[in-house]
Write an enzyme that holds these catalytic residues in place. Structure first.
Site, short mmCIF file in Angstrom:
data_model
loop_
_atom_site.label_atom_id
_atom_site.label_comp_id
_atom_site.label_asym_id
_atom_site.label_seq_id
_atom_site.Cartn_x
_atom_site.Cartn_y
_atom_site.Cartn_z
CG ASP A 11 26.64 44.31 47.29
OD1 ASP A 11 26.90 44.85 48.16
OD2 ASP A 11 26.57 45.23 46.41
CB ILE A 12 27.65 44.01 53.40
CG1 ILE A 12 27.82 44.49 54.21
CG2 ILE A 12 28.91 43.55 52.24
CD1 ILE A 12 27.82 43.52 55.66
N GLY A 33 35.89 38.72 46.57
CA GLY A 33 33.82 38.70 47.25
C GLY A 33 33.37 39.60 48.29
CB VAL A 34 32.49 40.53 51.56
CG1 VAL A 34 32.04 41.59 52.24
CG2 VAL A 34 31.36 39.35 51.30
CG ASP A 35 38.03 42.50 51.24
OD1 ASP A 35 38.64 43.26 51.41
OD2 ASP A 35 40.26 42.08 51.13
CB THR A 119 31.27 31.01 55.09
OG1 THR A 119 30.74 32.94 54.67
CG2 THR A 119 31.39 30.71 56.23
N GLY A 120 34.16 32.58 52.16
CA GLY A 120 33.85 32.55 51.57
C GLY A 120 35.04 31.58 50.42
CB VAL A 121 38.50 32.39 49.19
CG1 VAL A 121 37.95 32.87 47.94
CG2 VAL A 121 38.89 33.04 49.91
CE1 TYR A 122 40.82 34.28 53.25
CE2 TYR A 122 40.79 34.16 55.54
CZ TYR A 122 40.93 34.74 54.65
OH TYR A 122 42.33 36.11 53.90
#
Length: 168
Positions: A11-12, A33-35, A119-122
């Site tokens: 987990d970044i 996601g990450v954001d 690479t996620g929702v984009y």
């Protein structure tokens, strides 16, 4: 001495580094996601700081404090939405990595981690995104000898395998 490049699965938002990179949206508003994970972990001060920045165009990068994170800084960059690869996506994705590294160097960041931007929702295909990420970071680091370590922080075991193969 060249920077060390590695890939890990983690987990970044939990990493203890000089900086982590956030795959942000153009409003820097926190999302999924990450954001979303970074915004939740950093606390409400991050949202306030991001509002003051006034957004970030695709391919560019912005820097904030890390707030409640173990990282000193968060470098926010906005990846391109995948539209088939013929709409400038590879150039915009490479710009994300170049601009994030440039900001890192300007703030004396020695160790930082990138997620798999776009690479996620984009919808950016992982294999293509990872190849652009690794190649761009390798090329760009030639200009920034103060950066000692770059980690590609992967969400899944499958993502990790792709990065490890490219770093081989």
């Amino acid at each position: 001495m060249p920077a060390k490049l590695s890939a890990i699965r983690a987990d970044i938002a939990t990493l203890s580094l000089d900086a982590i990179v956030n795959a942000a949206n153009s409003a820097l508003a926190g999302g999924g996601g990450v954001d979303g994970a970074i915004h939740r972990a950093a606390g409400p001060e991050l949202a306030q700081a991001c509002r003051q920045l006034g957004g970030c165009p695709t391919g560019e990068a912005r820097l904030t404090e890390g707030y409640n994170l173990r990282a000193r800084y968060i470098i926010h960059t906005v990846g391109p939405v995948w539209k088939g690869g013929n709409c400038g996506e590879p150039q915009l994705l490479a710009a994300c990595y170049r601009n994030a590294l440039s900001l890192a160097a300007a703030h004396d960041v020695r160790r930082l981690a990138f997620p798999s931007i776009g690479t996620g929702v984009y919808g950016y295909p992982l294999d293509l995104a990872a190849k652009t990420a690794v190649n761009t970071v390798r090329e760009t680091l030639r200009d920034f000898d103060g950066i000692e370590e770059v980690i590609f922080c992967c969400f899944s075991a499958g993502d990790l395998q792709v990065y490890q193969r490219l770093l081989g």
